[in-house]
Design an enzyme around this catalytic site. Structure first.
Site, PDB file in Angstrom:
ATOM      1  CG  ASP A  35      -9.332  -0.222  -0.899  1.00 57.81           C
ATOM      2  OD1 ASP A  35      -8.405  -1.018  -0.694  1.00 57.81           O
ATOM      3  OD2 ASP A  35      -9.351   0.956  -0.482  1.00 57.81           O
TER       4      ASP A  35
HETATM    5  N1  URA Z   1      -6.109   4.002  -2.406  1.00 57.34           N
HETATM    6  C1  URA Z   1      -7.234   3.638  -1.750  1.00 57.34           C
HETATM    7  O1  URA Z   1      -7.620   4.246  -0.756  1.00 57.34           O
HETATM    8  N2  URA Z   1      -7.921   2.582  -2.225  1.00 57.34           N
HETATM    9  C2  URA Z   1      -7.557   1.892  -3.330  1.00 57.34           C
HETATM   10  O2  URA Z   1      -8.247   0.953  -3.710  1.00 57.34           O
HETATM   11  C3  URA Z   1      -6.388   2.300  -3.985  1.00 57.34           C
HETATM   12  C4  URA Z   1      -5.675   3.358  -3.502  1.00 57.34           C
END
Ligand code: URA
Length: 255
Positions: free
Chosen positions: A105
């Site tokens: 993310d």
């Molecule tokens: N889980 C999440 O919530 N975000 C990420 O970026 C990776 C795994």
């Protein structure tokens, strides 16, 4: 002679499509080798051969894999219409067509692989490879052992049950620090796993992908994986695939 590889492997390695799709393109007369249509699967090509797929000429790049420590506020993408920073902005000195393997993310930091090897990326990302990724999360409230055990066994999210995972409480209190290792890759999975318990993730960092650890790699920095690390990563994925451990959400639902 040793440099020669099968045409479909050469196409898949370029990252434009999977090996299966490459086979379909070859048999559909969409592939040229040295400007001549080649529809024979398994034709051997060398780096000196010019391969053209549906009008696009493949370049003969050296295949590389980097471990990158993605800072917060960087997209796991190769470009952004809104002008935000993307992971490949950090690799401008390389004349390769690099792309991220999977995604983290925008507001998650840490380990992400960046490569120009499409076949390796497909292998790593395939759910049956069951590659374990470890994250360290800081959550806004107390995360206790009971929650950890429940999380480890699997919890019901909006898109199905999570597969068993490993959870270690590093610090529990008003603000808890938790290490979690999962081998699935659903959207915002770790954040949603904490949301299940009514907790919000304040910060999330991926610390390892399989046996590849961030260690002291600084945010925004990267290092090239060695050939033996790449081979071990491939073998790990292939072994897991063969073992075909617990089917993941994706496998169960999409075959
Ligand atoms: N889980 C999440 O919530 N975000 C990420 O970026 C990776 C795994």
């Amino acid at each position: 002679m040793e440099d020669k590889i099968r045409l479909q492997k050469r196409i898949a390695a370029s990252g434009i499509c999977s090996r299966r799709k490459a086979e379909l393109l070859i048999t559909a007369n969409k592939v040229k080798v040295n400007n001549v249509i080649c529809n024979k699967l398994g034709t051997l090509v060398s780096p000196l051969d010019c391969v053209e797929v549906d009008g696009t000429i493949l370049t003969n790049e050296e295949q590389v894999v980097f471990l990158f420590n993605k800072p917060l506020g960087v997209l796991s993408s190769v470009k952004d219409d809104r002008g935000r920073k993307v992971v490949t902005d950090f690799f401008k000195e390389y004349p390769y067509r690099l792309f991220p393997v999977g995604r983290l993310d925008y507001n998650t930091s840490g380990a992400i692989l960046i490569t120009n090897d499409g076949e390796l990326a497909n292998l790593i990302m395939h759910p049956s490879s069951h590659l374990e990724k470890t994250y360290v999360a800081i959550v806004n409230e107390c995360f206790n052992q009971e929650m950890a055990l429940k999380m480890e066994k699997g919890i019901l999210l909006s898109d199905g049950m999570t597969a068993p995972c490993k959870v270690k409480i590093i610090r529990s209190g008003l603000e808890s620090k938790v290490e979690i290792s999962i081998h699935e890759g659903r959207n915002r999975q770790v954040r949603r796993m904490f949301e299940y318990f009514g907790l919000a993730v304040k910060s999330l960092t991926r610390t390892s992908i399989g046996f590849i650890k961030l260690n002291d790699l600084k945010r925004g920095a990267y290092r090239k994986l060695t050939n033996s690390e790449i081979e071990m990563l491939k073998n790990l994925c292939l072994i897991n695939k063969k073992k075909n451990v617990i089917p993941t959400y994706k496998e169960k639902n999409f075959g």
